[in-house]
Motif scaffolding. Structure first.
Motif, PDB file in Angstrom:
ATOM      1  N   GLU A  80      -4.419  -5.472   3.142  1.00  0.00           N
ATOM      2  CA  GLU A  80      -4.818  -4.435   4.337  1.00  0.00           C
ATOM      3  C   GLU A  80      -6.463  -4.807   4.360  1.00  0.00           C
ATOM      4  OE1 GLU A  80      -6.968  -0.910   2.976  1.00  0.00           O
ATOM      5  OE2 GLU A  80      -7.664  -2.505   1.619  1.00  0.00           O
ATOM      6  N   THR A  82      -9.074  -2.556   4.607  1.00  0.00           N
ATOM      7  CA  THR A  82     -10.407  -1.625   4.220  1.00  0.00           C
ATOM      8  C   THR A  82     -11.187  -2.209   2.904  1.00  0.00           C
ATOM      9  OG1 THR A  82      -9.119   0.120   5.136  1.00  0.00           O
ATOM     10  CG2 THR A  82     -11.061   0.859   3.931  1.00  0.00           C
ATOM     11  N   TRP A 120       7.206  -6.681   8.587  1.00  0.00           N
ATOM     12  CA  TRP A 120       7.043  -7.931   8.341  1.00  0.00           C
ATOM     13  C   TRP A 120       6.031  -8.304   7.099  1.00  0.00           C
ATOM     14  CZ3 TRP A 120       9.055 -11.146  12.061  1.00  0.00           C
ATOM     15  CH2 TRP A 120       9.109 -10.466  13.268  1.00  0.00           C
ATOM     16  N   GLU A 129     -13.466   0.895  10.677  1.00  0.00           N
ATOM     17  CA  GLU A 129     -14.184   1.605   9.436  1.00  0.00           C
ATOM     18  C   GLU A 129     -15.656   1.729   9.940  1.00  0.00           C
ATOM     19  OE1 GLU A 129     -12.052   1.824   7.252  1.00  0.00           O
ATOM     20  OE2 GLU A 129     -10.666  -0.089   7.584  1.00  0.00           O
ATOM     21  N   TYR A 261      -8.341   7.411  -0.673  1.00  0.00           N
ATOM     22  CA  TYR A 261      -8.773   8.493   0.205  1.00  0.00           C
ATOM     23  C   TYR A 261      -9.170   9.717  -0.521  1.00  0.00           C
ATOM     24  CZ  TYR A 261      -6.179   5.898   3.787  1.00  0.00           C
ATOM     25  OH  TYR A 261      -5.841   4.769   4.670  1.00  0.00           O
TER      26      TYR A 261
HETATM   27  P1  HAM Z   1      -1.427   1.535   6.066  1.00  0.00           P
HETATM   28  O1  HAM Z   1      -0.822   2.948   6.511  1.00  0.00           O
HETATM   29  O2  HAM Z   1      -1.033   0.840   4.850  1.00  0.00           O
HETATM   30  O3  HAM Z   1      -3.200   1.696   6.110  1.00  0.00           O
HETATM   31  O4  HAM Z   1      -1.306   0.357   7.145  1.00  0.00           O
HETATM   32  C1  HAM Z   1      -1.479   0.806   8.761  1.00  0.00           C
HETATM   33  C2  HAM Z   1      -0.537   0.220   9.543  1.00  0.00           C
HETATM   34  O5  HAM Z   1      -0.258  -1.049   9.510  1.00  0.00           O
HETATM   35  C3  HAM Z   1       0.809   1.099   9.383  1.00  0.00           C
HETATM   36  O6  HAM Z   1       0.743   2.247   9.939  1.00  0.00           O
HETATM   37  C4  HAM Z   1       1.751   0.027  10.093  1.00  0.00           C
HETATM   38  O7  HAM Z   1       1.788   0.383  11.457  1.00  0.00           O
HETATM   39  C5  HAM Z   1       1.156  -1.165   9.711  1.00  0.00           C
HETATM   40  N1  HAM Z   1       1.808  -1.845   8.785  1.00  0.00           N
HETATM   41  C6  HAM Z   1       1.729  -1.629   7.363  1.00  0.00           C
HETATM   42  N2  HAM Z   1       2.744  -2.587   6.760  1.00  0.00           N
HETATM   43  C7  HAM Z   1       3.429  -3.145   7.566  1.00  0.00           C
HETATM   44  C8  HAM Z   1       4.165  -4.158   7.643  1.00  0.00           C
HETATM   45  N3  HAM Z   1       4.916  -4.709   6.512  1.00  0.00           N
HETATM   46  N4  HAM Z   1       4.900  -4.726   8.960  1.00  0.00           N
HETATM   47  C9  HAM Z   1       4.361  -4.378   9.955  1.00  0.00           C
HETATM   48  N5  HAM Z   1       3.275  -3.337  10.262  1.00  0.00           N
HETATM   49  C10 HAM Z   1       3.034  -2.791   8.792  1.00  0.00           C
HETATM   50  C11 HAM Z   1      -3.895   0.620   5.696  1.00  0.00           C
HETATM   51  O8  HAM Z   1      -3.703  -0.558   5.817  1.00  0.00           O
HETATM   52  C12 HAM Z   1      -5.363   1.293   5.483  1.00  0.00           C
HETATM   53  N6  HAM Z   1      -6.393   0.059   5.528  1.00  0.00           N
HETATM   54  C13 HAM Z   1      -5.972   1.980   7.013  1.00  0.00           C
HETATM   55  C14 HAM Z   1      -7.308   2.555   6.616  1.00  0.00           C
HETATM   56  C15 HAM Z   1      -8.407   1.944   7.218  1.00  0.00           C
HETATM   57  N7  HAM Z   1      -7.766   3.571   5.871  1.00  0.00           N
HETATM   58  C16 HAM Z   1      -8.839   3.769   6.252  1.00  0.00           C
HETATM   59  N8  HAM Z   1      -9.513   2.638   6.952  1.00  0.00           N
END
Ligand code: HAM
Length: 419
Positions: A80, A82, A120, A129, A261
């Motif tokens: 991710e 962040t 994926w 951010e 969070y």
């Molecule tokens: P997250 O909910 O883990 O949040 O991921 C954000 C978005 O990434 C998900 O809603 C989804 O659409 C996409 N996503 C996650 N995993 C996959 C996967 N394996 N394949 C395809 N799409 C995927 C975060 O990553 C946090 N960093 C969000 C954040 C930013 N919070 C605060 N700042």
């Protein structure tokens, strides 16, 4: 035949234009909202994610691509964006910049999860951010940016789910309540959750196992334990969203899969893509900068899954851009003029006209056939006689009509035909 690993994709011409289209929307929106781009490495020290995202989360405990480098230090492909942005914020002293510092990124993330439609192992996120302000108006802005992105891309029928998971102060009581609730039902928990119960009971609310999920549905929720400050903050975010005209539903069970969070948490769902319906999510993380070795600087942000966004757009039948067309093909009628082809090509390209030629030594007929296959509107035929008169022949591919145009007028003439 060499094959790619499971869960990754090639984005070929014809499809890449859709990505460029989304990226265009992102860059324009970021500009109007005052977010600047940041690019961080795709790998970091594993410890960053253990400390930032949380060791008990599925993302870190089960889904990370971690490997030792040649000196035996553990590195991980970023799951991710962040934690890396926070690391960069601290390492580059961005707290000395005028606050709030508002950043965005677009790039690949990596999670070792079971691949399926919309899930994926390498996927792409657009994330934003904002650091340096605890004002609930900034939570609202971040959510507005997120929703404007979907609207700009043409997505419809989205649900914005909103919650507050509270700060560490609210959590003290919540954790006690959760331990009490789950302890008396331990036999229905998965093994992982039985182990996590002591260390991080909040994670039990996010477990994907069936037994844990049905228990979690009736478990105490963070909203019931908010301190006065968190409750006021949450109320202000809701007011801000209403004033902005953004619809939302409060989901008290929304906890998100990351540990950082500290208040507002949200997720955007789209019905068309089935099980993987979350196309974006985020929230406030007021302690993460400090946890990563920086000063106490609050933050709030989101990330969008771009594969899921494109999938949903396709399912909704949204019109997406096609591959750009080549405009003209330059053809040599006779060996004597092949040297001239590049000269004309260069003029065309310099003038911004998409132009190409043959590179396989084809005869005139073969070159014309090639021009047809490439779908050009016009062919420029260089013939010795015409060139001696200072002219070239231009043939319209659809009608077959051919005219002679002065070489010096060619660019102006072509541009006029375009209009
Ligand atoms: P997250 O909910 O883990 O949040 O991921 C954000 C978005 O990434 C998900 O809603 C989804 O659409 C996409 N996503 C996650 N995993 C996959 C996967 N394996 N394949 C395809 N799409 C995927 C975060 O990553 C946090 N960093 C969000 C954040 C930013 N919070 C605060 N700042």
């Amino acid at each position: 035949m060499m094959k790619k690993p499971r869960g990754v994709a090639d984005i070929l011409p014809g499809e890449v234009e859709r990505w460029q289209y989304l990226e265009g929307i992102i860059r324009e929106l970021a500009r109007t909202y005052g977010y600047q781009e940041i690019r961080t490495p795709v790998f970091e020290f594993t410890e960053l994610f253990q400390r930032g995202v949380g060791e008990e989360t599925d993302i870190v405990a089960k889904e990370m691509y971690s490997f030792p480098d040649r000196r035996g230090r553990s590195l991980s492909l970023r799951p991710e964006g962040t934690a890396p942005v926070v690391r960069a914020f601290v390492e580059n002293n961005l707290h000395t910049w005028p606050q709030p510092v508002k950043l965005y990124y677009v790039g690949p993330m990596f999670r070792y999860d079971r691949p399926q439609a919309g899930r994926w192992r390498q996927f792409h996120q657009f994330g934003a951010e904002a650091f340096g302000s605890a004002d609930p108006a900034l939570d609202t802005e971040v959510i507005a940016l997120l929703m404007d992105f979907y609207a700009g891309a043409g997505l419809k029928g989205l649900t914005l789910e909103l919650n507050s998971v509270g700060c560490p102060e609210c959590r003290r009581e919540l954790v006690v309540a959760l331990r009490t609730y789950f302890s008396s039902r331990q036999e229905d928990l998965c093994r992982n959750c039985r182990e996590r119960l002591e260390r991080n009971p909040l994670r039990l609310l996010d477990c994907k196992e069936e037994g844990c999920r049905s228990l979690a549905a009736k478990a105490p929720v963070p909203l019931a334990f908010l301190c006065a400050r968190c409750a006021a903050h949450f109320a202000a975010v809701k007011e801000g969203l209403a004033a902005y005209g953004i619809n939302y539903t409060v989901n008290p069970h929304l906890v998100r899969g990351l540990d950082y969070y500290t208040g507002t948490a949200f997720e955007v769902l789209v019905p068309e893509i089935g099980a993987q319906s979350a196309i974006g999510g985020g929230g406030r993380y007021d302690n993460l900068v400090e946890a990563c070795g920086g000063p106490p600087v609050p933050g709030v942000g989101f990330a969008v899954g771009l594969e899921r966004t494109l999938l949903a757009l396709q399912q909704q039948g949204a019109g997406l851009p096609q591959a750009p067309q080549l405009e003209v093909f330059v053809v040599a009628a006779g060996e004597g003029v092949t040297g001239k082809v590049f000269e004309v090509l260069r003029l065309l390209r310099k003038a911004g006209i998409a132009a190409d030629r043959d590179y396989l030594g084809r005869g005139l007929k073969g070159q014309l056939k090639q021009a047809h296959r490439r779908g050009v509107q016009r062919v420029i035929i260089l013939g010795e006689e015409e060139l001696q008169r200072g002219n070239v022949a231009v043939r319209a591919m659809d009608t077959g009509e051919q005219v002679e145009v002065a070489e010096t007028e060619l660019i102006a003439w072509l541009k006029m035909q375009r209009a």
